[in-house]
Scaffold this active site. Structure first.
Site, PDB file in Angstrom:
ATOM      1  N   TYR A 161       0.850  -1.203   0.000  1.00 46.13           N
ATOM      2  CA  TYR A 161       0.000   0.000   0.000  1.00 46.13           C
ATOM      3  C   TYR A 161       0.886   1.253   0.000  1.00 46.13           C
ATOM      4  O   TYR A 161       0.654   2.195  -0.765  1.00 46.13           O
ATOM      5  CB  TYR A 161      -0.919  -0.042   1.230  1.00 46.13           C
ATOM      6  CG  TYR A 161      -1.688   1.227   1.506  1.00 46.13           C
ATOM      7  CD1 TYR A 161      -2.848   1.542   0.789  1.00 46.13           C
ATOM      8  CD2 TYR A 161      -1.274   2.117   2.501  1.00 46.13           C
ATOM      9  CE1 TYR A 161      -3.562   2.707   1.065  1.00 46.13           C
ATOM     10  CE2 TYR A 161      -1.985   3.281   2.778  1.00 46.13           C
ATOM     11  CZ  TYR A 161      -3.126   3.571   2.058  1.00 46.13           C
ATOM     12  OH  TYR A 161      -3.827   4.720   2.326  1.00 46.13           O
ATOM     13  N   GLN A 230       2.525   0.060  20.415  1.00 43.93           N
ATOM     14  CA  GLN A 230       2.835   0.732  19.150  1.00 43.93           C
ATOM     15  C   GLN A 230       2.188   2.131  19.157  1.00 43.93           C
ATOM     16  O   GLN A 230       1.080   2.297  19.655  1.00 43.93           O
ATOM     17  CB  GLN A 230       2.379  -0.105  17.928  1.00 43.93           C
ATOM     18  CG  GLN A 230       0.918  -0.458  17.814  1.00 43.93           C
ATOM     19  CD  GLN A 230       0.523  -1.728  18.575  1.00 43.93           C
ATOM     20  OE1 GLN A 230       1.072  -2.043  19.613  1.00 43.93           O
ATOM     21  NE2 GLN A 230      -0.463  -2.456  18.054  1.00 43.93           N
TER      22      GLN A 230
END
Ligand code: NAD
Length: 336
Positions: A161, A230
């Site tokens: 992507y 994260q």
């Protein structure tokens, strides 16, 4: 009358942009494979077409019957798109690259054709690139992963992507250099808000977390992919639209420029904020799942310097609005 063509007008950002442009008095033509899912399209006219077919792209650019010679702006939002569950599993790589690149190739080629045929062609096209095009090695740590625009090269996005976004940025820049097509490019960092995808596998972290908590009982747990440490930043849709319009209206600066928030949080913190908003007592269960990069944050020095933009809305304010909307959707689903 000002006019705009919104490609991807059935999607999250495109449908909001169409509404905003209409509220500012623009004539808006929209095009997408599908109509907006959650509200009526605000476009004056809507072409339900597949932009991978260049004949359809010629049709959506065709102005016969309208009383202007070219659109002022084209917003190119159409792309095969999703959250981590769609983009990072690897299963959709060929589809993502083929579909999104094909749309961008077609759109620019039709603009080149139109410009050659029409001396008064003045259209500027906006391209929505993504923070996913930044190199993986700049995003391996949760500490200070601020991505300034100059870090893009040497390139090494962590997903196909991201590679497609990088290729298409270069394609837009090349059409600008070689054929004089006016362009503006932004790299969006996680845009969120009401009327975004909230279920089905293509939703992004804020919507997924809001849905899980809205569906949970008062004392429940929700699943979070990985250890939840994260980091990311999230920009509310209204601020994204304002920044995008400021960029396209600027005569000197075309980007690529980050459009994103600098308010970085861990996914665990994101879940804690939504838990507080919900008034529930939610605990987090960490499971394995597709994660993307370890740390990512926007660096907004360039957009501040070139366009004077700084954002005012906090993550919590945006999440309150988004959570209320997703809770409504969850209730509606329960009643059906
Ligand atoms: P979205 O998936 O809601 O909208 C994209 C739209 O494009 C969809 O409605 C889809 O039907 C349409 N589309 C896809 N292929 C098409 C085709 N062949 N023909 C016609 N229409 C087609 O995504 P979004 O969140 O609104 O994102 C808009 C753009 O911004 C995308 O290019 C995306 O990559 C980029 N972007 C978004 C974010 C974000 O956080 N939302 C972040 C970075 C970049």
């Amino acid at each position: 009358m000002k006019s705009a063509l919104v490609l991807g007008a059935g999607g999250f950002i495109g449908s909001h942009m169409a509404r905003k442009l209409r509220s500012e008095g623009y004539y808006v033509r929209g095009a997408d494979l599908k109509l907006p899912e959650f509200s009526e399209s605000a476009c004056n006219e809507f072409f339900k077409v597949d932009l991978r077919d260049i004949q359809n792209v010629h049709k959506v650019f065709d102005l016969s019957g309208l009383n202007f010679e070219s659109f002022d702006f084209v917003f190119q939002f159409a792309a095969d798109m999703g959250g981590a569950g769609f983009v990072f599993t690897g299963e959709n790589d060929a589809e993502i690259m083929h579909n999104s690149a094909m749309v961008n190739l077609n759109v620019l080629e039709v603009m080149r054709f139109q410009k050659a045929a029409n001396l008064n062609f003045q259209t500027k096209i906006f391209y929505s690139s993504s923070a996913c095009m930044y190199p993986e090695e700049k995003q391996l740590s949760t500490a200070n992963p601020k991505l300034s625009e100059d870090l893009a090269y040497p390139a090494n996005p962590d997903s196909e992507y991201g590679w497609e976004k990088l290729f298409s940025e270069r394609l837009f820049l090349a059409y600008n250099r070689n054929f004089g097509i006016k362009i503006a490019i932004a790299r969006y960092h996680n845009i969120f808000g009401p009327e975004g995808t909230w279920r089905g596998g293509r939703e992004k972290a804020p919507a997924a977390v809001c849905r899980k908590i809205a569906e949970a009982d008062k004392q429940d747990s929700i699943e979070i992919w990985g250890d939840g440490e994260q980091t990311r930043s999230f920009l509310f849709i209204d601020e994204c639209l304002e920044a995008t319009l400021t960029l396209v209206r600027n005569q000197e600066f075309n980007g690529p420029v980050n459009i994103g928030s600098e308010e970085m949080v861990t996914i665990n913190e994101l879940a804690r904020v939504v838990t507080e908003i919900s008034g529930k007592n939610i605990s987090l269960e960490h499971i394995s799942g597709p994660l993307g990069v370890r740390g990512r944050n926007s660096d907004n020095r360039l957009i501040r310097e070139k366009l004077g933009i700084s954002y005012s809305m906090s993550l919590e304010e945006g999440l309150r609005i988004t959570y209320d909307w997703i809770q409504e959707q969850v209730e509606k689903q329960r009643l059906n």
